[in-house]
Design a protein around this motif. Structure first.
Motif, PDB file in Angstrom:
ATOM      1  N   TYR A 106     -35.873 -22.562  -6.536  1.00 22.09           N
ATOM      2  CA  TYR A 106     -34.972 -23.295  -7.415  1.00 22.09           C
ATOM      3  C   TYR A 106     -35.147 -24.804  -7.286  1.00 22.09           C
ATOM      4  O   TYR A 106     -35.224 -25.526  -8.293  1.00 22.09           O
ATOM      5  CB  TYR A 106     -33.533 -22.906  -7.087  1.00 22.09           C
ATOM      6  CG  TYR A 106     -32.486 -23.489  -8.003  1.00 22.09           C
ATOM      7  CD1 TYR A 106     -32.190 -22.894  -9.221  1.00 22.09           C
ATOM      8  CD2 TYR A 106     -31.765 -24.626  -7.648  1.00 22.09           C
ATOM      9  CE1 TYR A 106     -31.214 -23.409 -10.062  1.00 22.09           C
ATOM     10  CE2 TYR A 106     -30.796 -25.159  -8.478  1.00 22.09           C
ATOM     11  CZ  TYR A 106     -30.528 -24.538  -9.686  1.00 22.09           C
ATOM     12  OH  TYR A 106     -29.561 -25.068 -10.517  1.00 22.09           O
ATOM     13  N   ASP A 110     -38.023 -28.049 -12.465  1.00 25.13           N
ATOM     14  CA  ASP A 110     -37.374 -29.096 -13.255  1.00 25.13           C
ATOM     15  C   ASP A 110     -36.066 -28.553 -13.829  1.00 25.13           C
ATOM     16  O   ASP A 110     -35.740 -27.370 -13.673  1.00 25.13           O
ATOM     17  CB  ASP A 110     -38.305 -29.610 -14.360  1.00 25.13           C
ATOM     18  CG  ASP A 110     -38.744 -28.518 -15.338  1.00 25.13           C
ATOM     19  OD1 ASP A 110     -37.969 -27.563 -15.574  1.00 25.13           O
ATOM     20  OD2 ASP A 110     -39.879 -28.608 -15.855  1.00 25.13           O
ATOM     21  N   GLU A 111     -35.311 -29.419 -14.489  1.00 26.98           N
ATOM     22  CA  GLU A 111     -33.968 -29.046 -14.935  1.00 26.98           C
ATOM     23  C   GLU A 111     -33.973 -27.837 -15.869  1.00 26.98           C
ATOM     24  O   GLU A 111     -33.169 -26.907 -15.707  1.00 26.98           O
ATOM     25  CB  GLU A 111     -33.310 -30.235 -15.633  1.00 26.98           C
ATOM     26  CG  GLU A 111     -31.878 -29.963 -16.063  1.00 26.98           C
ATOM     27  CD  GLU A 111     -31.215 -31.193 -16.691  1.00 26.98           C
ATOM     28  OE1 GLU A 111     -30.098 -31.048 -17.229  1.00 26.98           O
ATOM     29  OE2 GLU A 111     -31.827 -32.283 -16.655  1.00 26.98           O
ATOM     30  N   LYS A 112     -34.880 -27.834 -16.841  1.00 22.47           N
ATOM     31  CA  LYS A 112     -34.918 -26.710 -17.784  1.00 22.47           C
ATOM     32  C   LYS A 112     -35.292 -25.410 -17.085  1.00 22.47           C
ATOM     33  O   LYS A 112     -34.680 -24.359 -17.330  1.00 22.47           O
ATOM     34  CB  LYS A 112     -35.913 -26.993 -18.907  1.00 22.47           C
ATOM     35  CG  LYS A 112     -35.998 -25.852 -19.923  1.00 22.47           C
ATOM     36  CD  LYS A 112     -37.029 -26.129 -20.998  1.00 22.47           C
ATOM     37  CE  LYS A 112     -37.075 -24.981 -22.014  1.00 22.47           C
ATOM     38  NZ  LYS A 112     -37.328 -23.665 -21.370  1.00 22.47           N
ATOM     39  N   ARG A 114     -34.839 -24.672 -13.989  1.00 21.38           N
ATOM     40  CA  ARG A 114     -33.715 -24.235 -13.146  1.00 21.38           C
ATOM     41  C   ARG A 114     -32.709 -23.424 -13.963  1.00 21.38           C
ATOM     42  O   ARG A 114     -32.220 -22.395 -13.516  1.00 21.38           O
ATOM     43  CB  ARG A 114     -33.013 -25.446 -12.521  1.00 21.38           C
ATOM     44  CG  ARG A 114     -33.761 -26.088 -11.379  1.00 21.38           C
ATOM     45  CD  ARG A 114     -32.912 -27.189 -10.750  1.00 21.38           C
ATOM     46  NE  ARG A 114     -33.579 -27.782  -9.596  1.00 21.38           N
ATOM     47  CZ  ARG A 114     -32.997 -28.644  -8.764  1.00 21.38           C
ATOM     48  NH1 ARG A 114     -31.731 -29.004  -8.962  1.00 21.38           N
ATOM     49  NH2 ARG A 114     -33.653 -29.133  -7.742  1.00 21.38           N
ATOM     50  N   LYS A 115     -32.403 -23.916 -15.163  1.00 22.25           N
ATOM     51  CA  LYS A 115     -31.472 -23.175 -16.011  1.00 22.25           C
ATOM     52  C   LYS A 115     -32.044 -21.811 -16.377  1.00 22.25           C
ATOM     53  O   LYS A 115     -31.318 -20.803 -16.386  1.00 22.25           O
ATOM     54  CB  LYS A 115     -31.154 -23.979 -17.273  1.00 22.25           C
ATOM     55  CG  LYS A 115     -30.288 -25.213 -17.009  1.00 22.25           C
ATOM     56  CD  LYS A 115     -29.879 -25.887 -18.299  1.00 22.25           C
ATOM     57  CE  LYS A 115     -29.065 -27.139 -18.035  1.00 22.25           C
ATOM     58  NZ  LYS A 115     -27.790 -26.842 -17.352  1.00 22.25           N
ATOM     59  N   THR A 149     -24.769 -22.292  -7.798  1.00 20.61           N
ATOM     60  CA  THR A 149     -25.471 -23.003  -8.868  1.00 20.61           C
ATOM     61  C   THR A 149     -24.765 -22.919 -10.220  1.00 20.61           C
ATOM     62  O   THR A 149     -25.218 -23.538 -11.178  1.00 20.61           O
ATOM     63  CB  THR A 149     -26.907 -22.467  -9.028  1.00 20.61           C
ATOM     64  OG1 THR A 149     -26.867 -21.057  -9.292  1.00 20.61           O
ATOM     65  CG2 THR A 149     -27.732 -22.720  -7.769  1.00 20.61           C
ATOM     66  N   SER A 167     -24.546 -22.134 -16.321  1.00 22.94           N
ATOM     67  CA  SER A 167     -25.249 -22.858 -15.268  1.00 22.94           C
ATOM     68  C   SER A 167     -24.583 -24.194 -14.987  1.00 22.94           C
ATOM     69  O   SER A 167     -24.070 -24.862 -15.882  1.00 22.94           O
ATOM     70  CB  SER A 167     -26.704 -23.089 -15.694  1.00 22.94           C
ATOM     71  OG  SER A 167     -27.367 -23.936 -14.790  1.00 22.94           O
ATOM     72  N   ASP A 169     -24.894 -28.144 -13.000  1.00 28.13           N
ATOM     73  CA  ASP A 169     -25.876 -29.234 -13.022  1.00 28.13           C
ATOM     74  C   ASP A 169     -25.844 -29.935 -11.668  1.00 28.13           C
ATOM     75  O   ASP A 169     -25.150 -30.933 -11.483  1.00 28.13           O
ATOM     76  CB  ASP A 169     -25.545 -30.205 -14.152  1.00 28.13           C
ATOM     77  CG  ASP A 169     -26.586 -31.304 -14.296  1.00 28.13           C
ATOM     78  OD1 ASP A 169     -27.710 -31.113 -13.783  1.00 28.13           O
ATOM     79  OD2 ASP A 169     -26.283 -32.349 -14.913  1.00 28.13           O
ATOM     80  N   TYR A 170     -26.581 -29.379 -10.718  1.00 28.21           N
ATOM     81  CA  TYR A 170     -26.593 -29.905  -9.357  1.00 28.21           C
ATOM     82  C   TYR A 170     -27.996 -30.389  -9.012  1.00 28.21           C
ATOM     83  O   TYR A 170     -28.982 -29.712  -9.297  1.00 28.21           O
ATOM     84  CB  TYR A 170     -26.163 -28.834  -8.356  1.00 28.21           C
ATOM     85  CG  TYR A 170     -24.834 -28.194  -8.659  1.00 28.21           C
ATOM     86  CD1 TYR A 170     -23.635 -28.828  -8.344  1.00 28.21           C
ATOM     87  CD2 TYR A 170     -24.769 -26.944  -9.276  1.00 28.21           C
ATOM     88  CE1 TYR A 170     -22.413 -28.243  -8.631  1.00 28.21           C
ATOM     89  CE2 TYR A 170     -23.550 -26.348  -9.564  1.00 28.21           C
ATOM     90  CZ  TYR A 170     -22.376 -27.004  -9.241  1.00 28.21           C
ATOM     91  OH  TYR A 170     -21.176 -26.417  -9.526  1.00 28.21           O
ATOM     92  N   LYS A 171     -28.083 -31.533  -8.376  1.00 24.42           N
ATOM     93  CA  LYS A 171     -29.387 -32.081  -8.023  1.00 24.42           C
ATOM     94  C   LYS A 171     -30.010 -31.378  -6.816  1.00 24.42           C
ATOM     95  O   LYS A 171     -31.193 -31.102  -6.785  1.00 24.42           O
ATOM     96  CB  LYS A 171     -29.260 -33.580  -7.727  1.00 24.42           C
ATOM     97  CG  LYS A 171     -28.927 -34.415  -8.951  1.00 24.42           C
ATOM     98  CD  LYS A 171     -28.899 -35.889  -8.592  1.00 24.42           C
ATOM     99  CE  LYS A 171     -28.466 -36.722  -9.777  1.00 24.42           C
ATOM    100  NZ  LYS A 171     -29.501 -36.978 -10.747  1.00 24.42           N
TER     101      LYS A 171
END
Length: 313
Positions: A106, A110-112, A114-115, A149, A167, A169-171
């Protein structure tokens, strides 16, 4: 029953804490709760702790680490939550491996992506159910992953029992908190774990027990009516039945404490709980909660603690 750790070794170096975020979690109230625990617990005379709505377990872990309780009995109607407790107790090594793998994958996306991974795991989680009450390590790992998450760490299911939180939005979320999982596993060696309705605790309650009830709170208003810890609602009638059960458990000689919302935050004339528990001691404590979506209504509000024993100031 053999314990994994000696009571004499329970000290400040053991810092187990809830392994999931949970609606209505009591972590912020532990300092206040210590003022209301029975004196016999503090003095080390209580040997059995029982929690019929265990949820995230903040009070459970507090009591097991601070007081000389020999054994605990926990219950929850949420099968996946209880499965995760059982897996942590009996198979924490494999659980850590699963979670470490999920965390590594995870955090490197990248962000996409991860989702996409989140929704793939959510779909897999919803596509099958626990079978024959057998511990399921993979499902426990998915349960913790989704909790860590998802949006706001909510646990919410629809009427079909499917987890439907979007989902988050965690860094850099901690998906595998290895040290805490091992600390929790050690504590759980003294805990009997059951999936089921709160009434099932009755056979374990005796005069040497301390029982803490933390049911789904009665909503203060429509916007705060989040009680879907499971697919079953907890209505006013359920609150009434719980109060009757509380009274029945009082007859065993056990020491009892119960939390709930204080309807007087919204309506000073609402005596719902004051009437239900008029035979017991009703305390009003301060907690940080959001009454509704209006930011001006957030902050310290009153919550109820009901005890069947007197609390000295």
């Amino acid at each position: 029953m053999e314990f994994a750790i000696s009571i004499n070794n329970i000290n400040s170096t053991v810092c187990a804490k809830p392994f999931v975020k949970w609606a209505g979690g009591k972590g912020q109230l532990l300092d206040t709760f210590r003022q209301y625990y029975p004196s016999t617990l503090i003095k080390g005379y209580i040997r059995r702790y029982i929690e019929p709505f265990v949820g995230g377990g903040a009070v459970l872990f507090e009591i097991l680490q601070k007081y000389k309780v020999e054994e605990a009995f926990i219950f929850d109607i949420n099968e996946d939550l209880i499965n995760t407790y059982v897996v942590i107790k009996n198979d924490v090594h494999n659980l850590v491996e699963y979670l470490s793998d999920l965390e590594c994958k995870y955090l490197n996306l990248d962000e996409k992506s991860r989702k996409d991974m989140y929704y793939d795991i959510r779909d897999a989680y919803n596509s099958r159910a626990l079978k024959n009450n057998q511990p399921d390590v993979e499902r426990a790992a998915q349960f913790i992953f989704l909790n860590r998450t998802c949006f706001n760490g909510l646990y919410r299911v629809n009427r079909a029992g499917h987890f439907n939180v979007p989902s988050g939005d965690y860094k850099n979320p901690t998906i595998c908190d290895e040290k805490n999982l091992y600390a929790v596993s050690s504590l759980l060696q003294r805990v009997h774990i059951f999936v089921g309705d709160y009434r099932e605790c009755a056979g374990y309650v005796d005069k040497d027990s301390f029982v803490y009830f933390d049911p789904p709170y009665r909503p203060l208003n429509v916007t705060s009516s989040f009680t879907s810890y499971s697919k079953f609602d907890f209505t006013d009638e359920d609150q009434i039945q719980l109060a009757k059960f509380f009274s029945e458990m009082n007859d065993t000689g056990a020491l009892l404490m119960l939390s709930n919302s204080d309807p007087k935050n919204e309506n000073p004339d609402d005596n719902f709980f004051d009437e239900l528990y008029k035979e017991f001691f009703i305390h009003r404590i301060k907690a940080k909660r959001a009454i509704n979506s209006n930011g001006s209504r957030r902050g310290l509000i009153s919550e109820l603690l009901v005890t069947n024993y007197e609390v000295k100031d």
